[in-house]
Design an enzyme around this catalytic site. Structure first.
Site, short mmCIF file in Angstrom:
data_model
loop_
_atom_site.label_atom_id
_atom_site.label_comp_id
_atom_site.label_asym_id
_atom_site.label_seq_id
_atom_site.Cartn_x
_atom_site.Cartn_y
_atom_site.Cartn_z
N GLY A 46 0.79 -1.22 0.01
CA GLY A 46 0.03 0.09 -0.20
C GLY A 46 0.90 1.20 0.09
CD GLN A 51 3.05 5.93 2.99
OE1 GLN A 51 2.10 5.49 2.49
NE2 GLN A 51 3.87 5.18 3.67
CB CYS A 96 4.95 2.13 7.83
SG CYS A 96 4.54 3.93 7.04
CG LEU A 97 6.35 1.11 1.81
CD1 LEU A 97 5.65 1.59 0.52
CD2 LEU A 97 7.48 0.02 1.72
CG HIS A 138 -1.02 1.01 7.29
ND1 HIS A 138 -0.04 0.65 8.27
CD2 HIS A 138 -0.08 2.08 6.58
CE1 HIS A 138 1.11 1.04 8.01
NE2 HIS A 138 0.98 1.78 6.77
CG HIS A 142 -0.15 6.74 5.76
ND1 HIS A 142 1.08 7.09 6.43
CD2 HIS A 142 0.31 5.41 5.74
CE1 HIS A 142 1.88 6.33 6.47
NE2 HIS A 142 1.55 5.01 5.91
O1 K1U Z 1 1.82 2.54 3.89
C1 K1U Z 1 2.82 1.92 3.77
O2 K1U Z 1 3.63 2.42 4.34
C2 K1U Z 1 2.61 0.54 3.27
C3 K1U Z 1 2.64 -0.58 4.08
C4 K1U Z 1 1.41 -0.88 4.15
C5 K1U Z 1 1.09 -2.00 5.29
C6 K1U Z 1 1.75 -3.14 5.62
C7 K1U Z 1 1.38 -3.85 6.53
C8 K1U Z 1 0.23 -3.86 7.36
C9 K1U Z 1 -0.48 -2.87 6.86
C10 K1U Z 1 -0.22 -1.94 5.86
C11 K1U Z 1 3.48 -1.64 3.45
O3 K1U Z 1 3.22 -2.33 2.66
S1 K1U Z 1 5.18 -2.15 4.60
C12 K1U Z 1 5.45 -3.63 3.69
C13 K1U Z 1 4.95 -4.74 4.59
O4 K1U Z 1 4.79 -4.50 5.55
C14 K1U Z 1 4.30 -5.99 3.86
C15 K1U Z 1 4.70 -6.30 2.61
C16 K1U Z 1 4.02 -7.53 2.12
C17 K1U Z 1 3.16 -8.38 2.64
C18 K1U Z 1 2.79 -7.83 3.95
C19 K1U Z 1 3.41 -6.59 4.55
ZN ZN Z 2 2.47 3.29 6.15
#
Ligand code: K1U
Ligand code: ZN
Length: 184
Positions: A46, A51, A96-97, A138, A142
Site C-alpha cells: 500500500g 508519503q 510502513c514504507l 493503515h 495516513h
Molecule cells: O503504508 C505503507 O507504508 C505501506 C505498508 C502497508 C501495510 C503493511 C502492513 C500492514 C498494513 C499496511 C507496507 O506495505 S510495508 C511492507 C509490508 O509490511 C508488507 C509487505 C508484504 C506483505 C505484507 C506486509
Molecule cells: Zn504506512
C-alpha cells in the site's frame, strides 16, 4: 511513470491531514500510477499520497502483489472512507514504507466496510477482512496524519523514530537487522 521519493519519519508532512480531491485530473491519475510504481519498486502492499509529499486523499493498495510471479491486483482509491468497523479485533504485525525496517503489532477492527471513487469517477463500496481490511485502515490513517507507530507507547515510538533517523536516506537492507529482526 516514475518511482517517487518516500518520506520517512519524523518528516512533518506525514503528520498533516490530506485534502479531499474534487477533480480527478490527469495530474491525479499520473500521481496514482507513480504511487503504484513506487509501491511495487519497494515491495509495499500500500501507499498513501502524503508519503510521497502530496497532501491529497489518494491511496493505492495491492494485497495480491507477488514479486516472484509478478501477479498484480492494484486498487486506486480516491477519497476513501471507512463507513463501518467490526467490533471484533485483529492483531497484525504492521510495517510502513515511511518507517523502514520496523515492524510492530497493531490491533484494529477485523472487518471494515469502505467506499471510494476510482479514477473513472465510479463509486465503490467494499466489505473487507484479512490483510485488505488492515491495509485500508493503515492507509486511511495516513490521510489523517496518523502512523502505525502512533498506536505504540511514546517510549517505543521514540526508539523507532531514532532508529529511522540514524538510517538517514540509505535504503533499508534486511542485513541491518539482527537474528530477531530488530535493527541495531
Ligand atoms: O503504508 C505503507 O507504508 C505501506 C505498508 C502497508 C501495510 C503493511 C502492513 C500492514 C498494513 C499496511 C507496507 O506495505 S510495508 C511492507 C509490508 O509490511 C508488507 C509487505 C508484504 C506483505 C505484507 C506486509
Ligand atoms: Zn504506512
Amino acid at each position: 511513470m516514475a518511482v517517487l521519493k518516500v518520506l520517512r519519519v519524523p518528516n512533518p508532512v506525514l503528520k498533516k491531514k490530506a485534502q479531499k480531491i474534487d477533480v480527478i485530473s490527469d495530474e491525479i491519475k499520473t500521481l496514482a500510477d507513480d504511487m503504484l510504481e513506487t509501491m511495487y519498486a519497494i515491495d509495499g502492499i500500500g501507499l498513501a499520497a502524503p508519503q510521497v509529499g502530496r497532501l491529497v486523499r489518494l491511496i493505492v493498495i495491492d494485497v495480491k502483489w507477488r514479486k516472484d510471479t509478478q501477479e498484480k491486483e492494484p486498487i486506486i482509491m480516491i477519497n476513501p472512507e471507512i463507513c463501518d468497523r467490526s467490533e471484533e479485533l485483529n492483531t497484525y504485525c504492521e510495517g510502513c514504507l515511511s518507517v523502514p525496517g520496523q515492524y510492530e503489532e497493531v490491533t484494529r477492527p477485523k472487518r471494515v466496510t469502505f467506499k471510494y471513487t476510482d479514477t473513472d469517477g465510479a463509486e465503490h463500496k467494499v466489505e473487507a477482512d484479512g490483510l485488505l481490511a488492515t491495509a485500508v485502515q493503515h492507509e486511511t490513517d495516513h490521510l489523517e496524519g496518523k502512523l502505525f507507530i502512533d498506536y505504540l507507547s511514546p517510549l517505543k515510538r521514540n526508539i523507532i523514530i531514532r532508529k529511522v533517523k540514524k538510517m538517514g536516506d540509505r535504503l533499508y537492507e534486511p542485513d541491518d537487522a539482527d537474528e530477531n529482526g530488530k535493527e541495531e
